[in-house]
Design a protein around this motif. Sequence first.
Motif, PDB file in Angstrom:
ATOM      1  N   SER A  26      21.120  38.838  43.600  1.00  0.00           N
ATOM      2  CA  SER A  26      21.984  39.346  44.603  1.00  0.00           C
ATOM      3  C   SER A  26      22.904  40.343  43.674  1.00  0.00           C
ATOM      4  N   ASP A  27      23.622  41.092  44.444  1.00  0.00           N
ATOM      5  CA  ASP A  27      24.810  41.923  43.892  1.00  0.00           C
ATOM      6  C   ASP A  27      26.033  41.996  44.662  1.00  0.00           C
ATOM      7  N   SER A  28      26.945  42.434  44.363  1.00  0.00           N
ATOM      8  CA  SER A  28      28.233  42.596  45.176  1.00  0.00           C
ATOM      9  C   SER A  28      29.109  43.595  45.028  1.00  0.00           C
ATOM     10  N   THR A  29      29.937  43.981  45.814  1.00  0.00           N
ATOM     11  CA  THR A  29      30.922  45.226  45.736  1.00  0.00           C
ATOM     12  C   THR A  29      32.153  44.713  45.391  1.00  0.00           C
ATOM     13  N   THR A  30      32.392  43.506  44.757  1.00  0.00           N
ATOM     14  CA  THR A  30      33.510  43.075  44.313  1.00  0.00           C
ATOM     15  C   THR A  30      34.077  43.762  43.069  1.00  0.00           C
ATOM     16  N   ARG A  31      35.628  44.331  42.970  1.00  0.00           N
ATOM     17  CA  ARG A  31      35.692  44.817  41.720  1.00  0.00           C
ATOM     18  C   ARG A  31      37.275  44.380  41.569  1.00  0.00           C
ATOM     19  N   LEU A  32      37.383  43.872  40.065  1.00  0.00           N
ATOM     20  CA  LEU A  32      38.463  43.210  39.665  1.00  0.00           C
ATOM     21  C   LEU A  32      39.368  44.350  38.916  1.00  0.00           C
ATOM     22  N   HIS A  33      40.741  44.475  39.160  1.00  0.00           N
ATOM     23  CA  HIS A  33      41.348  45.292  38.298  1.00  0.00           C
ATOM     24  C   HIS A  33      42.366  44.370  37.647  1.00  0.00           C
ATOM     25  N   VAL A  34      42.076  44.821  36.093  1.00  0.00           N
ATOM     26  CA  VAL A  34      43.009  44.044  35.039  1.00  0.00           C
ATOM     27  C   VAL A  34      43.826  45.317  34.396  1.00  0.00           C
ATOM     28  N   GLY A  59      42.126  48.413  32.762  1.00  0.00           N
ATOM     29  CA  GLY A  59      40.983  48.881  32.943  1.00  0.00           C
ATOM     30  C   GLY A  59      40.559  48.237  34.455  1.00  0.00           C
ATOM     31  N   LYS A  60      39.250  48.199  34.420  1.00  0.00           N
ATOM     32  CA  LYS A  60      38.875  47.393  35.640  1.00  0.00           C
ATOM     33  C   LYS A  60      37.416  46.512  35.185  1.00  0.00           C
ATOM     34  N   SER A  61      36.954  45.833  36.088  1.00  0.00           N
ATOM     35  CA  SER A  61      35.957  44.889  35.679  1.00  0.00           C
ATOM     36  C   SER A  61      35.089  44.977  37.344  1.00  0.00           C
ATOM     37  N   GLU A  62      33.809  44.881  37.317  1.00  0.00           N
ATOM     38  CA  GLU A  62      33.172  44.798  38.463  1.00  0.00           C
ATOM     39  C   GLU A  62      31.982  43.851  38.411  1.00  0.00           C
ATOM     40  N   THR A  63      31.728  43.232  39.639  1.00  0.00           N
ATOM     41  CA  THR A  63      30.595  42.467  39.443  1.00  0.00           C
ATOM     42  C   THR A  63      29.219  43.194  39.489  1.00  0.00           C
ATOM     43  N   ASP A  64      28.088  42.518  38.916  1.00  0.00           N
ATOM     44  CA  ASP A  64      26.907  43.136  38.815  1.00  0.00           C
ATOM     45  C   ASP A  64      25.950  42.165  39.223  1.00  0.00           C
ATOM     46  N   ARG A  65      24.817  42.082  38.913  1.00  0.00           N
ATOM     47  CA  ARG A  65      23.666  41.316  39.517  1.00  0.00           C
ATOM     48  C   ARG A  65      24.029  39.791  39.090  1.00  0.00           C
TER      49      ARG A  65
END
Length: 186
Positions: free
Chosen positions: A77-85, A88-94
Amino acid sequence: MKSITFFIASAVLCFVSAPAFAQDYAPFTGAHAEIITGYDVVDAKGVKSADGLLYGLNAGYDFALGGLILGIEGEISDSTTRLHVVGGKSETDRDLYVGGRIGVPLGSKALAYVKAGYSNARMEYEASDGEGGLIRGGDNGDGLRLGAGLEYRIAEKLFLKGEYRYSDYEAGVSRHQLVTGIGLRF
């Protein structure tokens, strides 16, 4: 802690109610494949929770043993979830999952189940290097997934499912997901 309590309560409910229902295992056995989607919430230590849309594919095989349905399954699976740190930024992948499930038929149309297994999630990140450039990379996190759900047969080989699951990864990252799926049994 709430997630673990919910999981244990769901498991107890599945197995305590089992004798009260008619035992019809055939609709819930054999190979299956499904398309899934749902709500994804990622919590990371020191970062505000972020949410997004989950989507993916699941496949497995179920068989009857006594009054239970036992199964193995795998998922990507994958997701559109994005974390802001900060910086910078971080995003979910597979997200890869392999595990097992134990279910109890609730008549000939529904199956209540609990599941557990191994999950490996990938997170991609991008941050400033302090000199106007960007640093990009990614990390994989190993984790444990626990879940509970209900599968409902809408036609001879066609089913819908709904499930809640909780995944706990390394480095203080966890995930709560509400998932729905539509699938076929072969």
